[in-house]
Design a protein around this motif. Structure first.
Motif, PDB file in Angstrom:
ATOM      1  N   TRP A 555     -28.369  39.771 -36.984  1.00 61.35           N
ATOM      2  CA  TRP A 555     -28.398  39.315 -38.600  1.00 61.35           C
ATOM      3  C   TRP A 555     -27.530  40.195 -39.475  1.00 61.35           C
ATOM      4  O   TRP A 555     -27.397  40.084 -40.681  1.00 61.35           O
ATOM      5  CB  TRP A 555     -29.889  39.322 -39.244  1.00 61.35           C
ATOM      6  N   ASP A 557     -25.228  41.849 -41.763  1.00 58.77           N
ATOM      7  CA  ASP A 557     -23.934  41.125 -42.606  1.00 58.77           C
ATOM      8  C   ASP A 557     -23.760  42.240 -43.833  1.00 58.77           C
ATOM      9  O   ASP A 557     -24.272  43.037 -43.971  1.00 58.77           O
ATOM     10  CB  ASP A 557     -24.349  39.808 -43.132  1.00 58.77           C
ATOM     11  N   THR A 565     -19.816  43.636 -38.872  1.00 58.68           N
ATOM     12  CA  THR A 565     -21.205  42.960 -39.136  1.00 58.68           C
ATOM     13  C   THR A 565     -21.343  42.227 -37.808  1.00 58.68           C
ATOM     14  O   THR A 565     -20.394  41.937 -36.885  1.00 58.68           O
ATOM     15  CB  THR A 565     -21.202  42.005 -40.275  1.00 58.68           C
ATOM     16  N   VAL A 567     -22.604  38.883 -37.784  1.00 56.47           N
ATOM     17  CA  VAL A 567     -22.333  37.576 -38.101  1.00 56.47           C
ATOM     18  C   VAL A 567     -20.844  37.249 -38.052  1.00 56.47           C
ATOM     19  O   VAL A 567     -20.546  36.118 -37.607  1.00 56.47           O
ATOM     20  CB  VAL A 567     -23.061  37.353 -39.522  1.00 56.47           C
ATOM     21  N   SER A 684     -33.881  38.723 -31.015  1.00 60.77           N
ATOM     22  CA  SER A 684     -32.695  37.800 -30.828  1.00 60.77           C
ATOM     23  C   SER A 684     -32.986  36.357 -30.941  1.00 60.77           C
ATOM     24  O   SER A 684     -32.305  35.625 -31.588  1.00 60.77           O
ATOM     25  CB  SER A 684     -31.720  38.168 -29.539  1.00 60.77           C
ATOM     26  N   TYR A 687     -34.096  35.117 -34.379  1.00 67.21           N
ATOM     27  CA  TYR A 687     -33.010  35.040 -35.497  1.00 67.21           C
ATOM     28  C   TYR A 687     -32.094  33.839 -34.916  1.00 67.21           C
ATOM     29  O   TYR A 687     -31.981  33.028 -35.923  1.00 67.21           O
ATOM     30  CB  TYR A 687     -32.216  36.372 -35.275  1.00 67.21           C
ATOM     31  N   SER A 690     -34.049  30.640 -35.602  1.00 67.05           N
ATOM     32  CA  SER A 690     -33.687  30.480 -37.163  1.00 67.05           C
ATOM     33  C   SER A 690     -32.304  29.699 -37.687  1.00 67.05           C
ATOM     34  O   SER A 690     -32.665  29.020 -38.599  1.00 67.05           O
ATOM     35  CB  SER A 690     -34.034  31.520 -38.010  1.00 67.05           C
ATOM     36  N   ILE A 691     -31.458  30.086 -37.074  1.00 65.68           N
ATOM     37  CA  ILE A 691     -30.007  29.212 -37.416  1.00 65.68           C
ATOM     38  C   ILE A 691     -30.017  28.018 -36.397  1.00 65.68           C
ATOM     39  O   ILE A 691     -29.656  27.139 -37.088  1.00 65.68           O
ATOM     40  CB  ILE A 691     -29.111  30.355 -36.806  1.00 65.68           C
ATOM     41  N   LEU A 707     -39.239  36.669 -37.681  1.00 63.07           N
ATOM     42  CA  LEU A 707     -37.948  37.310 -37.965  1.00 63.07           C
ATOM     43  C   LEU A 707     -38.089  38.254 -38.785  1.00 63.07           C
ATOM     44  O   LEU A 707     -37.398  39.713 -38.612  1.00 63.07           O
ATOM     45  CB  LEU A 707     -36.893  36.284 -38.327  1.00 63.07           C
ATOM     46  N   SER A 708     -38.633  38.229 -40.207  1.00 63.42           N
ATOM     47  CA  SER A 708     -38.806  39.299 -41.125  1.00 63.42           C
ATOM     48  C   SER A 708     -39.209  40.740 -40.561  1.00 63.42           C
ATOM     49  O   SER A 708     -39.003  41.780 -41.006  1.00 63.42           O
ATOM     50  CB  SER A 708     -39.957  38.745 -42.275  1.00 63.42           C
ATOM     51  N   ARG A 711     -36.363  42.391 -38.841  1.00 66.56           N
ATOM     52  CA  ARG A 711     -35.289  42.720 -39.678  1.00 66.56           C
ATOM     53  C   ARG A 711     -35.751  43.783 -40.525  1.00 66.56           C
ATOM     54  O   ARG A 711     -34.781  44.522 -40.905  1.00 66.56           O
ATOM     55  CB  ARG A 711     -34.995  41.292 -40.463  1.00 66.56           C
TER      56      ARG A 711
END
Length: 723
Positions: A555, A557, A565, A567, A684, A687, A690-691, A707-708, A711
């Protein structure tokens, strides 16, 4: 010869006692450990069973290694001298150092300065093993090769070995700062105790030299490529001189990373412009100053105009201008410049993978003969898997030097078992196809691909970024020693098999017990692929935490530049994932020779290992297994964790075959690896799900945390951090 045969057979018998653990070991002796080697009667050696000259420091080093290896004795009981005895069981030397060697009339042509011959011959009716070379350092390498045969239980009769290194400069790069911090180091502080040098010369420096010589490494860059100009001041050069004196008997030259702006920082000049006459004169004077202290100084390693480092582009000059200025200063002393091609601009490029090619290929053929352009194995940055760097097929007029990473910046630091031999082998055997099939990276490095054009053998070399520190086991973990070993062996001969190297190292490190060797080698050979699986398979890359590069961070960025990054590299959207480097995307594929470019450009033909490196594809695209890209990616994450779990079980089953101290540390590190592999997998998947918004396949365990949570994790003091 009966005495030598007795020593060899005793070593093998003791080592192969099933279930007999070796003595407690902290790993300090690396692959040179004696283990349970018996010590036969020292009088046998004194009586003339070994004939080896001792007139020079290198000759004495070879003799001492032979005695240490054969007798297993050191300290006051070891013989202080060995008589010359032409009918000895072992005859070691050069035609110049040994009349007995000269009398044999051996063919030593073509061995160069460092090659050797090991041969079983008959002298006056007696069988004799000969270790011969044209120069002393060749006998040292031959001695270590003979001892390697002995320690790994190889037959010692009918020997007929003839070896010379394929690459001339085989160098370790230490990313060590003058304050003893090691950038991307996971084994304690720098071993260079600059404050106590030159007055105190730690005996560890000699042991370091022995270890390197045993695998054919012949050079060391003492300081970080992010260089401090102070290393070139008289105070530090006096310290460097002492290290050079210590390493010299072992065939090792010292090199220094030079800061391009040193004429301004320590020379008082207003500029470092490589075309400025005063700057050129300053570097010539500095070279003279260094060589007055260190006559065999190797030369400079330079990182310029990369990641904020100063360089010739600050003055509108090219990399060739900068490298050639330094090369001219070193040339009268037979010094070389290793100029790094790891460059990328401070502004976001179209594709960071393309920049080194764009900056260096226009200057092919413009570099001095004593310049090596040092190229990382891949175009991004030592990722767990990368396609070979396109520069290796694009600069026929310039000697290129491989830069591998021995330290595991992206493969789990010191705690994860990740044998990098397969990674090195994969890159060295990669086919650039620049001159048809068989144009391997190894042939680019050793010059054989272009020898017919160069009018003679060009300068050749290879570098490995070390993970060596003050930890007693040198590298942070016992298995990380294998990466140092594998690098040295492949630097000597890039065609060696990584599996054979793993077996050599295992036998020399843990013993010849077949019940141990086979499972340990099997663990090593699957370990790197496991890391690829649980950190990002199918060509995903650069997914680690920011700055320290510890743990997952897909994640990541924002920040000062996009290409720092995650992303930027995975480009995941709800529709798909991957970096489009095809001719319709960034066109990075066109930096390869046409057959390779065509392969990578075609999504149907691109090897699945590099699918997302070169292509942005739908999550629902089928893979070779029949699973979709999404399901295959999740499967690889699970497979990586399962492989580590299997390695733990294998190692646990070897508890009776390994000494308790080493077994306990490896077991603890494998437990850490399984925990962190699971963390990589869970974070992984959380994340990317979530995408992608794709469901997990039936039976797949979802991440235990949202995910939070992943992160939110922070590691401000992770080892090797550059921030």
């Amino acid at each position: 010869m009966r005495w030598l045969a007795w020593v060899a057979s005793s070593l093998v018998v003791v080592a192969m006692l099933s279930g007999a653990p070796a003595r407690a070991d902290d790993g300090y002796d690396l692959w040179l450990r004696q283990g349970d080697t018996p010590a036969p009667d020292i009088a046998a050696v004194r009586a003339g069973r070994v004939s080896a000259p001792v007139a020079t420091p290198t000759q004495r080093a070879a003799r001492d290694e032979l005695i240490r290896g054969l007798v297993g004795a050191s300290g006051p009981d070891a013989p202080s001298a060995v008589p010359d005895a032409g009918d000895g069981a072992l005859l070691v030397g050069t035609p110049a150092s040994s009349p007995d060697i000269a009398a044999l009339g051996l063919d030593l042509d073509g061995l160069g300065d460092e090659g050797y011959l090991i041969r079983s011959v008959t002298v006056a009716g007696r069988p004799v093993t000969v270790i011969a070379a044209a120069h002393d350092v060749g006998t040292l390498y031959g001695t270590f090769a003979f001892l390697r045969l002995l320690r790994t239980g190889q037959p010692l009769d009918a020997l007929n070995l003839r070896e010379a290194p394929r690459l001339q400069r085989r160098v370790l790069n230490h990313w060590d700062d003058l304050d003893r911090h090691v950038e991307r180091g996971y084994a304690g502080q720098s071993i260079w105790d600059w404050h106590r040098l030159p007055g105190w010369v730690d005996p560890r420096y000699t042991d370091y030299a022995r270890a390197n010589a045993s695998i054919g490494i012949n050079g060391t860059v003492l300081n970080n490529v992010n260089a401090n100009a102070q290393i070139l001041t008289p105070m530090y050069l006096d310290k460097v001189r002492v290290l050079a004196d210590t390493f010299r008997p072992w065939g090792i030259r010292v090199y220094l990373s030079a800061r391009f702006s040193a004429p301004m920082e320590i020379g008082g000049l207003p500029t470092a412009d490589p075309l400025d006459a005063a700057v050129q004169a300053w570097w010539r004077g500095k070279a003279d100053e260094i060589y007055a202290r260190i006559p065999d100084f190797g030369g400079f390693l330079v990182k310029a105009n990369s990641e904020g480092q100063p360089g010739p582009q600050d003055y509108g000059r090219s990399h060739a201008d900068g490298a050639n200025m330094l090369a001219d200063a070193l040339a009268p002393h037979d010094g070389i410049v290793m100029w790094r091609a790891f460059v990328y601009s401070d502004e976001e490029p179209v594709d960071r993978a393309k920049q080194a090619y764009n900056e260096f290929v226009p200057h092919d053929g413009q570099f001095r003969d004593n310049v090596l352009v040092q190229v990382k194995n891949g175009a991004i940055d030592f990722q767990p898997r990368e396609p070979f760097h396109p520069l290796f097929g694009a600069m026929p007029g310039t000697p290129l030097m491989m830069e591998f990473q021995i330290t595991k910046e992206y493969l789990g630091f010191a705690t994860h078992l990740a044998f990098k031999g397969p990674l090195y082998e994969e890159v060295l055997r990669a086919d650039t196809q620049v001159r048809g099939e068989g144009s391997t990276v190894a042939r680019v490095l050793d010059g054989s691909l272009y020898d017919d054009e160069s009018g003679g053998r060009r300068l050749t070399g290879i570098a490995g970024v070390a993970n060596i520190g003050t930890d007693r086991n040198w590298s942070g973990s016992h298995f990380d020693q294998a990466n140092w070993y594998a690098y040295g062996r492949l630097a000597w001969n890039p065609d060696l098999s990584s599996r054979d190297i793993a077996e050599e190292w295992t036998r020399m490190t843990f013993g010849n017990d077949a019940g141990l060797v086979t499972p340990v080698v099997d663990m090593m050979m699957v370990s790197r692929e496991a890391v690829v699986d649980y950190t990002g398979a199918l060509g995903l890359h650069h997914l680690m935490g920011r700055g320290h590069h510890y743990g997952p961070g897909p994640w990541v960025d924002g920040g000062p530049r996009a290409d720092w990054t995650s992303v930027y590299f995975h480009r995941a959207t709800a529709e798909g994932i991957g970096f489009d480097r095809t001719r319709g995307g960034s066109d990075a594929v066109s930096q390869y020779a046409p057959p390779v470019a065509d392969l990578f450009d075609d999504v149907e033909r691109t090897p699945e290992a590099f699918l997302l490196w070169f292509h942005h594809v739908s999550w629902d695209r089928p893979t070779a297994s029949g699973r979709t890209v999404w399901d295959e990616l999740v499967h690889r994450y699970d497979r990586g964790v399962a492989t580590v779990r299997g390695m733990r079980a294998t190692w646990e089953g070897l508890a009776e075959r390994v000494d308790p101290a080493r077994h306990a540390q490896v077991a603890a590190f494998l437990a850490i690896q399984e925990q962190e592999a699971q963390w990589w997998r869970d974070a992984s998947i959380a994340y990317f799900q979530s995408i992608s918004q794709r469901p997990l396949a039936a039976g797949v365990e979802p991440p235990p945390q949202p995910l939070s949570y992943y992160r939110s994790l922070a590691f401000p003091y992770a080892p090797g951090d550059t921030q």
